[in-house]
Design an enzyme around this catalytic site. Structure first.
Site, PDB file in Angstrom:
ATOM      1  N   HIS A 201       0.833  -1.206   0.000  1.00 55.16           N
ATOM      2  CA  HIS A 201       0.000   0.000   0.000  1.00 55.16           C
ATOM      3  C   HIS A 201       0.871   1.262   0.000  1.00 55.16           C
ATOM      4  CE1 HIS A 201      -3.397   2.534   0.897  1.00 55.16           C
ATOM      5  NE2 HIS A 201      -2.593   3.167   1.734  1.00 55.16           N
ATOM      6  N   GLU A 443      -1.487 -13.842 -18.816  1.00 59.77           N
ATOM      7  CA  GLU A 443      -0.698 -13.777 -17.584  1.00 59.77           C
ATOM      8  C   GLU A 443      -0.459 -15.157 -16.993  1.00 59.77           C
ATOM      9  OE1 GLU A 443      -2.388 -10.561 -15.209  1.00 59.77           O
ATOM     10  OE2 GLU A 443      -4.409 -11.273 -15.604  1.00 59.77           O
ATOM     11  N   ASP A 467       2.031 -10.905 -13.494  1.00 57.43           N
ATOM     12  CA  ASP A 467       1.580 -12.253 -13.152  1.00 57.43           C
ATOM     13  C   ASP A 467       2.258 -13.312 -14.003  1.00 57.43           C
ATOM     14  OD1 ASP A 467      -0.194 -12.191 -10.954  1.00 57.43           O
ATOM     15  OD2 ASP A 467      -1.629 -11.106 -12.197  1.00 57.43           O
ATOM     16  N   CYS A 514       0.994  -4.738 -20.513  1.00 61.64           N
ATOM     17  CA  CYS A 514       0.509  -3.760 -19.529  1.00 61.64           C
ATOM     18  C   CYS A 514       1.082  -4.012 -18.139  1.00 61.64           C
ATOM     19  CB  CYS A 514      -1.014  -3.721 -19.488  1.00 61.64           C
ATOM     20  SG  CYS A 514      -1.740  -5.254 -18.907  1.00 61.64           S
TER      21      CYS A 514
HETATM   22  C1  PEP Z   1      -0.133  -7.991 -14.560  1.00 65.63           C
HETATM   23  O1  PEP Z   1      -0.312  -9.053 -13.955  1.00 65.63           O
HETATM   24  O2  PEP Z   1       0.899  -7.741 -15.209  1.00 65.63           O
HETATM   25  C2  PEP Z   1      -1.150  -6.940 -14.515  1.00 65.63           C
HETATM   26  C3  PEP Z   1      -1.020  -5.836 -15.224  1.00 65.63           C
HETATM   27  O3  PEP Z   1      -2.207  -7.127 -13.678  1.00 65.63           O
HETATM   28  P1  PEP Z   1      -2.127  -6.850 -12.098  1.00 65.63           P
HETATM   29  O4  PEP Z   1      -0.809  -6.224 -11.778  1.00 65.63           O
HETATM   30  O5  PEP Z   1      -3.277  -5.981 -11.776  1.00 65.63           O
HETATM   31  O6  PEP Z   1      -2.271  -8.253 -11.570  1.00 65.63           O
HETATM   32 MG    MG Z   2      -2.299  -9.523 -13.287  1.00 64.99          MG
END
Ligand code: PEP
Ligand code: MG
Length: 590
Positions: A201, A443, A467, A514
């Site tokens: 956080h 992912e 992920d 992303c």
């Molecule tokens: C990821 O897993 O790369 C992703 C963008 O999703 P999050 O970080 O929200 O799991």
């Molecule tokens: Mg993710």
């Protein structure tokens, strides 16, 4: 610097994890709320009612303080951040905890603050040992509330960090949500904590407030004292105590060059993210809250590549309604027009606790009923979101993607639910974009390996490297002890990205990234060389990535990727990437 005897004080450096970039220098303020020992004494039976009355009024006062703080935060930074305190209110109202305190008081006959500290401490420790990250996080809430109740019992107000009324660098063991949300931005130049990871956080808050920050300094808050002269380097995760003239000199140069880099980046807003040899890469931004939109616009991003909608659901007593979500998606999507926004459907579970849904605790939450799995298990919840997104698609350039897809069946089941929602909306006379593009996040390694089949049934791929790395290397993305194994340049990751991109292109769809990898300018040449069509980075980092893209040449990127795909050691691949990055934009790497 010199001490009272006139002797120069030695410079000492402490290495942590830089989680929010920037430099800050100033006086250290060490925040140790538990520092003062509590009074402890035996109480006679006749005194028990007084102790109980003191306890009850301390709980009431604490409740009032939390509500007050919640209202202030809601006003200052929005209701979403303020809803974090719902969990704190639950602690002061927790009957099991309160009853146990009263029973222990009756039995042990000691003053209520000693009893409360002991019982609440036991509770927090129990939660800390839980496998479920959501429950572990709740132990922080108990610590936070316990501290407040104890302060009220001993007749002192909680030492509010916002009351430190001189510029300072804050060092604490950990910063609770209430600490970070109430930091006095005017006076806090930066902060550092013993605990925490990139996804804690504290780190998320630091980045959104744009304050340089370091986490993971182990026990430093117990070893340093308020008053030291410190320099905090959020770029490299370094805390320098008593910086020498030489260090200050070096950092002044770094600050100047960073400032001129930042100044140069401001002009990039209206320019395209096209390489020096004319290859265009879509550069979009990741957002978590609608409040992030102004930053997306000023960053010069070509839309939102990932809207993490789960923040809508966290720390809430009730699930968001269709109208609430529709209103939110509609506003965000129309404010970003003509650019697109990719709304990711709910990704709860794993490290993102599920509010008050009373779901069973799982032994392996990251491998459990998270993201699309949870949504397919709870179509009642999922369809509310799908309907809201569809309705928003009528008014903006809206695309949607499913997280954590592991195979084709999940895509088909999710799309069948989407078709149901479309039929319902048509029957109800609602408008929506019949051709709204639906993509998936890649992912999970199984999805990467089945990318050719998946590509035939979706409009795009967005690779969630955060992920994908965690699941491919079997390394928990929030566990500090194995953080050294979490390597984005692992050959397995590169090969998976390449497979996904090739499968997408063979099927005539695009593939983006992303995850955090897209924000790291050292990896931009590698991702471009692997053929990625879109990069979606944190909004604050978009201008740096744009500068990197504009400076690079695709021929060099492709050569780098080809070479990297033949290499076996993650560290060596990273060195090659950094060589290219340093050759083209050394100023962005310091
Ligand atoms: C990821 O897993 O790369 C992703 C963008 O999703 P999050 O970080 O929200 O799991
Ligand atoms: Mg993710």
């Amino acid at each position: 610097m010199s001490d009272e005897a006139g002797l120069p004080r030695a410079e000492i450096r402490f290495q942590g994890l830089g989680v929010s970039p920037g430099l800050a220098r100033g006086r250290l303020f060490v925040h140790r709320p538990e520092e003062e020992p509590l009074p402890e004494r035996a109480v006679a039976e006749a005194e028990l009612p007084t102790e109980i009355a003191r306890f009850e009024s301390a709980l009431l006062l604490t409740r009032a303080q939390i509500l007050d703080m919640q209202a202030k935060i809601a006003e200052a930074i929005g209701a979403k951040d303020a809803s974090i305190f719902d969990a704190h209110l639950l602690v002061v109202e927790d009957r099991t905890l309160i009853d146990e305190v009263l029973r222990t008081l009756e039995r042990d006959r000691r003053n209520i603050e000693a009893i409360f500290q002991e019982v609440a401490g036991r509770y927090a420790r129990l939660l800390e040992q839980m496998d479920d990250p959501y429950l572990r996080e709740r132990s922080m809430d108990i610590h936070d509330v316990t501290r407040r109740v104890l302060m009220n019992l001993v007749g002192k107000s909680t030492p509010a960090l916002s009351e430190v009324n001189h510029p300072h660098l804050l060092l604490a063991h950990n910063l609770t949500p209430s600490d970070t949300a109430l930091l006095n931005r005017e006076h806090v130049l930066g902060f550092a904590t013993d605990a925490g990871s990139r996804t804690s956080h504290t780190a998320i808050m630091a980045r959104s407030l744009n304050i340089p920050a370091i986490v993971g300094l182990h026990d430093l808050s117990t070893r340093l004292e308020t008053g030291a002269d410190v320099l905090l380097d959020g770029y490299h995760g370094l805390l320098v105590i008593n910086p020498s003239e030489q260090t200050l000199h070096e950092y002044e140069a770094l600050a100047r060059s960073q400032q001129s880099v930042e100044d140069g980046l401001v002009n990039l807003r209206e320019t395209a993210s096209t390489t020096a040899d004319g290859h265009h890469v879509i550069l979009s931004a990741n957002i978590e809250l609608p409040e992030d939109i102004p930053m997306v616009k000023s960053s010069g991003a070509e839309g939102v590549g990932l809207y993490r909608t789960e923040f809508f659901y966290l720390n809430k007593n009730d699930l968001p309604t269709e109208e609430e979500q529709y209103e939110n998606y509609r506003q965000v999507a129309s404010s970003i027009l003509p650019h697109p926004i990719i709304i990711r459907t709910l990704d709860l579970g794993g490290d993102k606790g599920i509010g008050n849904l009373n779901l069973p605790t799982e032994l392996n939450p990251f491998l459990g009923c998270r993201a699309i799995r949870f949504c397919l298990d709870r179509p009642d919840i999922f369809k509310v979101q799908l309907r809201a997104i569809l309705r928003a698609s009528a008014l903006g350039n809206v695309k949607m993607m499913y997280p954590l897809i592991s195979g084709l069946a999940e895509v088909r089941t999710a799309n069948a639910l989407l078709d149901d929602c479309k039929a319902e909306l048509r029957a109800e006379g609602h408008t929506f974009n019949e051709k709204m593009e639906v993509g998936i996040m890649i992912e999970v390694p199984s999805a990467a390996l089945c990318a050719p089949e998946l590509a035939r049934e979706v409009a795009f791929f967005s690779i969630g490297t955060n992920d994908l790395i965690q699941y491919s290397i079997a390394v928990d993305r929030v566990n500090e002890r194995i953080a050294h194994l979490y390597e984005p340049t692992h050959p397995a990751i590169l090969r998976l990205i390449k497979m996904v991109v090739d499968a997408a292109h063979d099927a005539g769809i695009w593939a983006g990234v992303c995850g955090e990898m897209a924000s790291e300018v050292a990896l931009t040449p590698l991702l471009l060389g692997l053929g990625v069509d879109e990069l979606s980075a944190g909004a604050a980092l978009v201008p740096r990535v744009k500068r990197a893209v504009q400076t690079l040449e695709m021929s060099v990127c492709r050569r780098l990727a080809d070479e990297a795909l033949r290499m076996a050691i993650p560290g060596e691949i990273l060195v090659e990437c950094e060589k290219v990055a340093r050759q083209f934009y050394p100023e962005l790497l310091s």
